[in-house]
Design a protein around this motif. Sequence first.
Motif: not given
Length: 334
Positions: A311, A313-315, A318, A323
Amino acid sequence: MHNEDFASAAMVRLLVRAMAAQGLALPPGLPAPAALVGSHVPLDCKRSVVQAVLAQGGPALLLQLARQVHLLRDDPVYRALMGASDVPGLLARWQRLERYVHSAHQVSVRAQSLHSPYSLHLQHHARAGTGGTPQPPESLAVLGVLLGTCEALGVPGMAVHLGEPGGSDRPSLPLVPGADQATELAKAIAQGHASHWTLHWQPGAAAHAPAGHGEQNPQATLCDALPWPPLAHRIARRVLHDPAGEHPVDELALSLGQARRTLQRHLATHGLSCRSIATEARTRAAAQWLLDTPHGIAEIGFACGFADQPHFTREFARQVGMTPARYRQAFGHP
């Protein structure tokens, strides 16, 4: 401390710093202090540190050293735990830490006193499906960190009994400085009670403001330059004071003197929501940790309130376009 994760690495750092502060002998071949700051410490290193403590003072010394949590005051994990305002809040954060690192062991609430909301019985045990019952030193190290954090928070009247609730002749653990804990701990270990704890405390607010909640917290201003309305900036500052906190919408609205729907409508007119503001604040806090410190990426993600490392890394990707690892490699601490 089975897993090579940042939680057990922080425990090793704590024990090593506490040993050094008391002039105790460190195990030979211990990595340089800088190597203990990352998220992974070899299992042999962890075992050698614990064995060195036990050899020089037994379980009582291990518990004493693990209570010295102030020695981790610059660590993300410490800041996350110190955001708690009471004992149940601290336990909730500790349990989130265990889930975050997929710990083989966990602390569970087994019972709450029917007569007092200020008493909890806890057990440190193997997570379902993992096997491997925690050894007494592991349980005592966790207990020490929880007690030390309660003390740092200023929780009044802390007391501990070891063993199953309602059992006869349960050891009572003295917490006053200089108290002889060796006899009670030996009794608890002999009876198999080192992983069962009943915590008692007195009502009243914690005497110590959680770490990072003061006006001097440099991270509190990380969102100030954004073109947001005043209410959004107040939300961001609240999140940045304690990125590890949950900050539900109802709580934020209450703190701002707003009805939930009124706050949401006001933010929506600016293309914002409580969630988007919190994510921006947490991402900026994480970026600051990545730039300025060598702490592990997973540890920073936990301290900034992300549910797990994927979560985070993803946020982060984004929001930032890369990353956390790429961001650190490009701009931050090697």
